[in-house]
Motif scaffolding. Structure first.
Motif, PDB file in Angstrom:
ATOM      1  N   UNK A  46       0.828  -1.212   0.000  1.00  0.00           N
ATOM      2  CA  UNK A  46       0.000   0.000   0.000  1.00  0.00           C
ATOM      3  C   UNK A  46       0.862   1.262   0.000  1.00  0.00           C
ATOM      4  N   UNK A  47       1.920   1.259   0.787  1.00  0.00           N
ATOM      5  CA  UNK A  47       2.796   2.433   0.851  1.00  0.00           C
ATOM      6  C   UNK A  47       3.596   2.602  -0.436  1.00  0.00           C
ATOM      7  N   UNK A  48       3.959   1.492  -1.070  1.00  0.00           N
ATOM      8  CA  UNK A  48       4.643   1.555  -2.371  1.00  0.00           C
ATOM      9  C   UNK A  48       3.717   2.199  -3.407  1.00  0.00           C
ATOM     10  N   UNK A  49       2.462   1.728  -3.455  1.00  0.00           N
ATOM     11  CA  UNK A  49       1.490   2.281  -4.400  1.00  0.00           C
ATOM     12  C   UNK A  49       1.237   3.756  -4.120  1.00  0.00           C
ATOM     13  N   UNK A  50       1.138   4.108  -2.864  1.00  0.00           N
ATOM     14  CA  UNK A  50       0.912   5.507  -2.463  1.00  0.00           C
ATOM     15  C   UNK A  50       2.002   6.427  -3.019  1.00  0.00           C
ATOM     16  N   UNK A  51       3.265   5.981  -2.908  1.00  0.00           N
ATOM     17  CA  UNK A  51       4.400   6.784  -3.412  1.00  0.00           C
ATOM     18  C   UNK A  51       4.375   6.889  -4.931  1.00  0.00           C
ATOM     19  N   UNK A  52       4.089   5.772  -5.590  1.00  0.00           N
ATOM     20  CA  UNK A  52       4.078   5.767  -7.057  1.00  0.00           C
ATOM     21  C   UNK A  52       2.944   6.632  -7.602  1.00  0.00           C
ATOM     22  N   UNK A  53       1.783   6.567  -6.979  1.00  0.00           N
ATOM     23  CA  UNK A  53       0.630   7.341  -7.454  1.00  0.00           C
ATOM     24  C   UNK A  53       0.790   8.844  -7.187  1.00  0.00           C
ATOM     25  N   UNK A  54       1.569   9.156  -6.176  1.00  0.00           N
ATOM     26  CA  UNK A  54       1.848  10.569  -5.913  1.00  0.00           C
ATOM     27  C   UNK A  54       2.595  11.195  -7.090  1.00  0.00           C
ATOM     28  N   UNK A  55       3.436  10.375  -7.744  1.00  0.00           N
ATOM     29  CA  UNK A  55       4.234  10.844  -8.879  1.00  0.00           C
ATOM     30  C   UNK A  55       3.375  11.156 -10.096  1.00  0.00           C
ATOM     31  N   UNK A  56       2.154  10.597 -10.170  1.00  0.00           N
ATOM     32  CA  UNK A  56       1.283  10.869 -11.322  1.00  0.00           C
ATOM     33  C   UNK A  56       0.224  11.919 -10.973  1.00  0.00           C
ATOM     34  N   UNK A  57       0.326  12.503  -9.778  1.00  0.00           N
ATOM     35  CA  UNK A  57      -0.573  13.592  -9.400  1.00  0.00           C
ATOM     36  C   UNK A  57      -1.768  13.202  -8.568  1.00  0.00           C
ATOM     37  N   UNK A  58      -1.713  12.002  -7.921  1.00  0.00           N
ATOM     38  CA  UNK A  58      -2.824  11.571  -7.077  1.00  0.00           C
ATOM     39  C   UNK A  58      -2.345  11.305  -5.651  1.00  0.00           C
TER      40      UNK A  58
END
Length: 532
Positions: free
Chosen positions: A391-403
């Protein structure tokens, strides 16, 4: 000195006796297969074999009409052959006449008897009996009726064509049991079972130990005509701590460990998912596809505005590297789910899914923000502590696309309830196949399966999907049905009610001397061909 010589023959006898005892102990040890179960066995009655620990034991104790090989092909078991009517609704089974129940005083002077078609009538009626309240009765939901034509012929009539029906009959729920055990007042079949399988019940001290012994009456033989099973016994311990169980395995006290746990995965595996060098001389690793898809789901009829927009759901699907996630967070034990919801190992898999495309993800997010005016969409992801790293990995990656995605950690039972009742708009989920047919996964998206009554937790509704799903039930040609499965999976991917994360991989570790264990996509434990 004379006294010493006087006792030399006796000392020599003791040494010889000790050596023989040691050799016998080593020989006996080679005939006993030992493993630890960290979870409780709830029942040894196949009608209640709902959880994996119980299913594994029931696999050794019982037989049904048909069984699966390691490639998930349906093979004869007590039914030596069968025919299916042209309309796909009538199944006629020809039964073996050499299958006998485990020895028991319940059978009188002979202590056993041969299985007949009438025993299957009794067993299936018991499964349907509302007083029994067996969790396995659902496998007969498409059955109109059944009967014993004679001692060796059994017939089942379906209400509609259901091509996956034989797969359902491979489940332990469909095992044959003797009526004598239930006719006797006070007999506790749950803890003193009688089946027909390769091993028979010996001792069960709940949450401490369970012992099965070889069934000398078992009907199956190997390719050379040698009677199965090869082992004399199976001994199961119940240490709840997985790390303690692993330590016993490393010390040579257990023959087998299934799966990986964070407490020892970095001890036994390299970062690339290979066996650690220090174990290569003493341990064997067996891996293979596992019919388990880990995914994130969206509740489409909920109040959350952002996740109801397909562009956001697609952006989240494009916005992370699944293979990188598996490599770093799961020691490469799995495969990135880039080909739909249906996992590797099932016919019908291979749909066009999502691969990492950060530019496409950012484009979709920007388009959503511009058209809706929602410059900072609120998205909350519900998960459990076991998947917090993902979940934390996804959170970081999605932050990079503006979410910006919040992570909400719940106890497993709370999350399950929230998903079922629609309180979680965006949630982590798992789907493990009950039987080897892709329909198992596609049922998650059929509109008549809405939760809480069914498994459609996303409340996905699509008329074209429903039409294909119903069409697949009527299709008796396997190849054509698998093409329909693939079309349905691709349609789901386009609409994106879920984010497939990864297809799991089954991993087993045995001592080097263990052979014949094998592995299969359902992660079933079959011990009848195991040797030590």
């Amino acid at each position: 000195m004379r006294q010493i010589f006087k006792y030399l023959p006796f000392i020599a006898f003791l040494l010889l006796f000790a050596a023989c005892a040691k050799n016998n102990s080593e020989t006996n040890d080679k005939l006993v297969f030992r493993y630890n179960e960290n979870a409780a066995v709830n029942s040894l009655d196949p009608a209640f074999a709902k959880i994996r620990p119980s299913i594994w034991v029931c696999n050794q104790l019982y037989n049904g009409f048909v069984q699966l090989d390691d490639s998930l092909n349906i093979k004869p078991d007590i039914a030596k052959s069968w025919t299916i009517s042209p309309d796909g609704k009538t199944y006629t089974f020809l039964l073996r006449n050499d299958v006998r129940f485990h020895k028991s005083s319940l059978f009188g002077a002979d202590s056993t008897r041969t299985v007949t078609a009438a025993d299957f009538t009794y067993s299936l009626n018991r499964l349907l009996d509302e007083k029994v309240a067996a969790p396995g009765r659902w496998i007969l939901q498409n059955v109109e009726g059944f009967k014993a034509v004679n001692d060796s012929v059994f017939q089942i009539q379906l209400t509609k064509t259901f091509p996956a029906f034989l797969g359902l009959l491979t489940m332990k729920y469909a095992s044959v049991v003797p009526h004598e055990a239930f006719d006797k007042p006070g007999y506790d079949f749950r803890s003193a079972p009688i089946g027909t399988g390769p091993f028979q019940f010996k001792i069960w001290e709940e949450n401490v130990k369970l012992v099965l012994r070889k069934n000398p009456l078992y009907y199956e033989r190997d390719e050379k005509g040698v009677q199965l099973p090869y082992l004399e016994a199976v001994a199961i311990t119940f240490l709840p701590d997985k790390q303690s169980g692993f330590l016993q395995f490393v010390q040579g006290k257990l023959d087998f460990v299934s799966g990986l746990d964070p407490s020892y995965k970095d001890e036994i595996l390299t970062p690339k998912g290979e066996l650690a060098p220090k174990y290569r001389n003493s341990v064997k690793m067996i891996t293979g596809p596992y019919l388990n898809t880990e995914y994130m789901g969206f509740r489409l009829d909920g109040a959350d505005k952002a996740v109801k927009d397909k562009r956001i759901r697609q952006a989240l699907n494009y916005g992370f590297d699944r293979n990188k996630m598996i490599l770093f967070l799961r020691n490469n034990m799995g495969t990135g789910a880039t080909k739909g919801i249906i996992p590797n190992g099932l016919a019908g898999s291979g749909a066009k899914g999502y691969t990492f495309d950060a530019a496409k993800a950012r484009e979709l997010v920007a388009e959503y923000k511009k058209q809706t005016g929602d410059s900072n969409p609120k998205i909350q992801m519900s998960t459990t502590a076991s998947y917090l790293d993902i979940a934390e990995y996804l959170q970081r990656e999605w932050q990079k696309i503006g979410l910006n995605v919040e992570v909400d950690v719940n106890p497993p039972t709370t999350l399950t309830q929230s998903i079922s009742t629609g309180k979680s708009a965006f949630f982590k989920a798992t789907w493990i196949a009950d039987y080897p047919d892709a329909e198992n996964y596609l049922s998650l998206f059929y509109s008549k399966n809405f939760s809480p009554g069914g498994p459609n937790y996303t409340h996905f509704k699509n008329a074209e999907f429903d039409k294909l799903y119903e069409q697949a039930f009527l299709e008796t040609d396997d190849k054509k049905r698998q093409e329909l499965y693939k079309k349905m999976d691709e349609l789901v991917m386009q609409e994106a009610p879920v984010i497939p994360l990864f297809y799991d991989k089954a991993a087993r570790f045995t001592r080097n001397g263990v052979t014949g264990l094998g592995i299969n996509p359902l992660n079933s434990l079959i011990l009848k061909r195991v040797k030590k």
